[in-house]
Write a protein that holds these residues in place. Structure first.
Motif, short mmCIF file in Angstrom:
data_model
loop_
_atom_site.label_atom_id
_atom_site.label_comp_id
_atom_site.label_asym_id
_atom_site.label_seq_id
_atom_site.Cartn_x
_atom_site.Cartn_y
_atom_site.Cartn_z
N PRO A 1 0.80 -1.23 0.00
CA PRO A 1 0.00 0.00 0.00
C PRO A 1 0.83 1.28 0.00
N ALA A 2 1.99 1.26 0.65
CA ALA A 2 2.81 2.48 0.73
C ALA A 2 3.79 2.59 -0.43
N GLY A 3 3.82 1.59 -1.31
CA GLY A 3 4.72 1.65 -2.45
C GLY A 3 6.19 1.62 -2.08
N LEU A 4 6.56 0.82 -1.08
CA LEU A 4 7.92 0.84 -0.58
C LEU A 4 8.87 -0.10 -1.31
N LEU A 5 8.34 -1.15 -1.98
CA LEU A 5 9.20 -2.14 -2.58
C LEU A 5 9.54 -1.80 -4.03
N ASN A 6 10.84 -1.65 -4.30
CA ASN A 6 11.36 -1.42 -5.64
C ASN A 6 10.56 -0.35 -6.38
N PRO A 7 10.44 0.84 -5.82
CA PRO A 7 9.60 1.87 -6.45
C PRO A 7 10.15 2.27 -7.81
N GLY A 8 9.23 2.64 -8.70
CA GLY A 8 9.61 3.10 -10.03
C GLY A 8 9.82 2.00 -11.04
N VAL A 9 9.61 0.76 -10.64
CA VAL A 9 9.81 -0.38 -11.53
C VAL A 9 8.47 -0.91 -12.01
N MET A 10 8.38 -1.22 -13.26
CA MET A 10 7.28 -1.93 -13.94
C MET A 10 6.10 -1.06 -14.33
N LEU A 11 5.45 -0.38 -13.40
CA LEU A 11 4.21 0.31 -13.72
C LEU A 11 4.46 1.75 -14.15
N PRO A 12 3.73 2.21 -15.18
CA PRO A 12 3.85 3.62 -15.60
C PRO A 12 3.15 4.53 -14.62
N GLU A 13 3.36 5.83 -14.78
CA GLU A 13 2.61 6.79 -13.98
C GLU A 13 1.12 6.66 -14.27
N ARG A 14 0.31 6.93 -13.27
CA ARG A 14 -1.14 6.83 -13.45
C ARG A 14 -1.61 7.83 -14.51
N SER A 15 -2.48 7.37 -15.39
CA SER A 15 -3.02 8.23 -16.44
C SER A 15 -4.47 8.56 -16.15
N PRO A 16 -4.97 9.68 -16.70
CA PRO A 16 -6.37 10.05 -16.46
C PRO A 16 -7.35 9.01 -16.98
N GLY A 17 -6.93 8.19 -17.94
CA GLY A 17 -7.84 7.21 -18.53
C GLY A 17 -8.05 5.96 -17.72
N GLU A 18 -7.28 5.78 -16.65
CA GLU A 18 -7.42 4.57 -15.85
C GLU A 18 -8.70 4.62 -15.02
N PRO A 19 -9.56 3.62 -15.15
CA PRO A 19 -10.81 3.64 -14.39
C PRO A 19 -10.60 3.21 -12.95
N SER A 20 -11.59 3.44 -12.13
CA SER A 20 -11.58 2.94 -10.77
C SER A 20 -11.84 1.44 -10.79
N VAL A 21 -11.03 0.69 -10.04
CA VAL A 21 -11.22 -0.76 -9.97
C VAL A 21 -11.24 -1.18 -8.50
N ASP A 22 -12.07 -0.52 -7.74
CA ASP A 22 -12.13 -0.77 -6.30
C ASP A 22 -12.56 -2.20 -6.00
N GLY A 23 -13.47 -2.74 -6.80
CA GLY A 23 -13.92 -4.11 -6.57
C GLY A 23 -12.80 -5.11 -6.79
N PHE A 24 -12.03 -4.89 -7.84
CA PHE A 24 -10.89 -5.77 -8.12
C PHE A 24 -9.87 -5.67 -6.99
N ALA A 25 -9.58 -4.44 -6.56
CA ALA A 25 -8.62 -4.24 -5.47
C ALA A 25 -9.06 -4.94 -4.19
N ALA A 26 -10.36 -4.85 -3.90
CA ALA A 26 -10.88 -5.51 -2.70
C ALA A 26 -10.73 -7.02 -2.80
N ALA A 27 -10.91 -7.55 -4.02
CA ALA A 27 -10.77 -9.00 -4.22
C ALA A 27 -9.33 -9.44 -4.00
N VAL A 28 -8.35 -8.62 -4.41
CA VAL A 28 -6.94 -8.96 -4.17
C VAL A 28 -6.65 -8.94 -2.67
#
Length: 617
Positions: A452-479
């Motif tokens: 949750p705090a983004g402490l492990l290997n920051p800056g690797v793999m994922l791009p910066e968040r874009s305005p087009g990314e939808p909310s996926v709260d249900g998916f996050a809750a499932a994880v």
């Protein structure tokens, strides 16, 4: 425990440094931090300090301190990474796992071993050899790469065609999560395949502290063959013809004309200079199996190749493979600049990929010397290696442009941006070309659920968040629920009522609608003389989607090893998404399809599924 060798930087709270010092060996020497903070390419930075833990308990306490003081942690194994995947920097702590280097147990009877993550791959192989066993993943960097690194990169190697990538040989892993809690994830767990998500996660989700690996017997006999071809298409068709016989070679490697002729400047490859492509093939097994398979492979090669060579003793085999395996060392010695790329396409698209790479080389010949196409042809994983003069002022821009064009060509051909090197930082710009906004959003949700705090290997793999990314709260809750072991309410397992069944015989992959019945799929397999380990013979009217979404026991293990890709819906809004595909190797982003295996619809419904298939002997 040791005291820091120099005064720590002011970037970390003194209280945090004091706590770290009480737990593990602390290093602040600038020379050591500089050397340990860079990967194989020299990419990286200088951390505030480095910790050398020697146990799981020390790592767990380190992560608790890191969470309390919000300290970013950068895990380090053998640092053989080729994608800028270890970004030490000011304000960050380098977590050197090389001290966890014990082989804890070898269970010869059950063919498994328990090892710590810092065990070097080749050291494990040497330890296992007297037992007649080996760990299948065999990356070229085996003399540097650790087992933990193999796991978090999902390493492959030349023999992945027959024996699979690292994912196929990890039975369980002990993982310290960013908050310091520990979990043991197993291949035969029920529910979503969380072990599969950790594999290939590039050190961004948890710290692996122990691994249980599957072992296999060392093949008593290995013979090698080479075929030279007038065109890349003939080479690719010949590979398909070999596999269509039912023979599964231990390795199938590829080199193109430009690569052979270019490498010839630096050393004698021993390969014919007039061939458009050459293919190297290993067959292994018992003496009887090798005699049978070699005869079949040699017959197919002689029907299509302009030249065939056979090597049966170790001296001849070493000579035949020399040109393919000696390239990196020779190029380093040449003093030329070089960059090893990594893209994967369905194996029947290799000729088009080779043509695209050669066209790229021609477009940028003012800045580049040549691009050699080599790689693992059996699974479509190519390593276009670009060479340039270091003093050419046009080289840097030409190299960047060429790499971009090669990756874009792979995507056009139904491939992926990385087969085994990983995203790291190098390929982050291509993540948004490989994945849609919702596909990026759910991967970000995985990262946030684990870290949750983004402490492990920051800056690797994922791009910066874009305005087009939808909310996926249900998916996050499932994880989060999956991590907590919580069962979610029943949800639809499939969507779209797709019952289509089709096979790519050149690629040896099967794509089926999630609502196709197991009986219907078995009928298709039988009619076409192919097999799919994921499909039980006694299937009945159960759908393949139901099987995958609820799989347990032996069925689950069979699906794990055969599943290549999944078209799904994301539980938030039932939005379509695709994870994986027809490529045999794919380490782009988190292996999100693994959550749908045993997920009971919690993450969304299955629409279509793609599996590996074999040919009936």
């Amino acid at each position: 425990m040791s005291t820091p060798t120099t005064a720590p930087s002011s970037g970390l709270a003194p209280a945090a440094v004091e706590r770290f010092t009480a737990v593990a060996e602390v290093v602040t020497d600038t020379a050591v931090l500089t050397e340990r903070g860079r990967d194989f390419w020299g990419v990286g930075g200088i951390a505030e300090l480095m910790l050398r833990p020697h146990s799981r308990d020390e790592i767990a306490e380190i992560m608790r301190i890191a969470t309390e003081f919000n300290v970013p942690m950068v895990p380090r194994g053998g640092a053989s990474n080729c994608s800028g995947g270890m970004m030490a920097d000011g304000g960050r702590v380098l977590l050197d796992l090389s001290g966890l280097n014990r082989i804890l147990e070898v269970d010869v009877e059950r063919r498994r071993a328990r090892v710590e993550p810092g065990v070097v791959n080749s050291d494990l192989q040497d330890h296992l050899a007297p037992y007649g066993l080996c760990f299948s993943p065999d990356p070229v960097s085996a003399h540097l790469a650790t087992v933990g690194g193999n796991l978090i990169e999902n390493a492959g190697g030349p023999h992945a065609l027959k024996y699979g990538v690292t994912y196929n040989h990890i039975l369980a892993a002990d993982v310290v999560l960013p908050d310091g809690t520990t979990v043991t994830l197993s291949a035969d767990d029920t529910g979503p395949d969380l072990l599969g998500v950790i594999i290939g996660s590039e050190g961004t989700l948890g710290i692996v502290t122990e691994v249980t690996v599957a072992l296999r017997p060392i093949a008593p006999v290995t013979h090698s063959l080479m075929g030279a071809f007038a065109t890349a298409r003939e080479a690719a068709d010949t590979i398909a013809a070999v596999i269509a016989t039912g023979v599964v070679p231990a390795a199938v490697e590829w080199l193109d004309r430009d690569g052979i002729n270019g490498l010839q400047q630096f050393y004698d490859t021993g390969y014919p200079l007039d061939a458009d492509s050459i293919v190297l093939i290993d067959v292994d097994g018992t003496a009887e199996e090798v005699a049978r398979d070699q005869s079949i492979v040699e017959r197919v090669l002689r029907e299509h190749a302009t030249e065939v060579r056979v090597a049966e003793d170790e001296t001849d085999r070493a000579a035949l493979w020399y040109g393919r395996l000696h390239a990196p060392d020779s190029v380093v010695q040449s003093g030329k600049g070089f960059f090893i790329g990594d893209v994967t396409v369905p194996r029947d698209r290799i000729p088009e990929m080779q043509a695209a790479i050669q066209a790229t080389a021609e477009r940028h010949r003012d800045g580049l010397l040549f691009i050699a196409v080599c790689g693992h042809a059996g699974d479509g994983d190519l390593h276009p290696t670009t060479f340039y003069d270091k003093d050419n002022p046009l080289a840097a821009s030409a190299l960047e442009a060429a790499n971009n064009e090669i990756i874009e060509a792979a995507l056009r051909l139904g491939g992926t941006i990385t087969g085994e090197h990983g995203v790291g930082t190098e390929k982050i710009p291509f993540m948004t070309k490989r994945f849609s906004p919702v596909e990026i959003a759910v991967q970000r949700a995985i990262k946030q659920a684990f870290d949750p705090a983004g402490l492990l290997n920051p800056g690797v793999m994922l791009p910066e968040r874009s305005p087009g990314e939808p909310s996926v709260d249900g998916f996050a809750a499932a994880v989060r629920d999956a991590l907590a072991g919580t069962t979610r309410p029943a949800a639809p397992l499939t969507s779209g009522a797709d019952t289509a069944i089709s096979a790519s015989f050149g690629n040896l992959s099967l794509t089926v609608g999630a609502d196709a019945t197991l009986d219907a799929i078995n009928g298709y397999l039988d009619a076409n003389g192919i097999t799919c380990a994921a499909v039980p013979e006694a299937g009945g009217e159960r759908t393949i989607g139901e099987l995958v979404a609820t799989a347990t026991g032996e069925e689950r293990l069979a699906v794990r090893h055969a599943l290549l890709g999944a078209d799904v819906t994301v539980v938030d809004g039932r939005t379509p998404a695709r994870f994986g595909g027809q490529t045999m190797k794919d380490v782009a982003g988190y292996d999100t399809k693994r959550l749908y295996l045993g997920g009971h619809g919690a993450f969304g419904a299955l629409r279509t599924l793609t599996f590996k298939i074999g040919v009936r002997a």
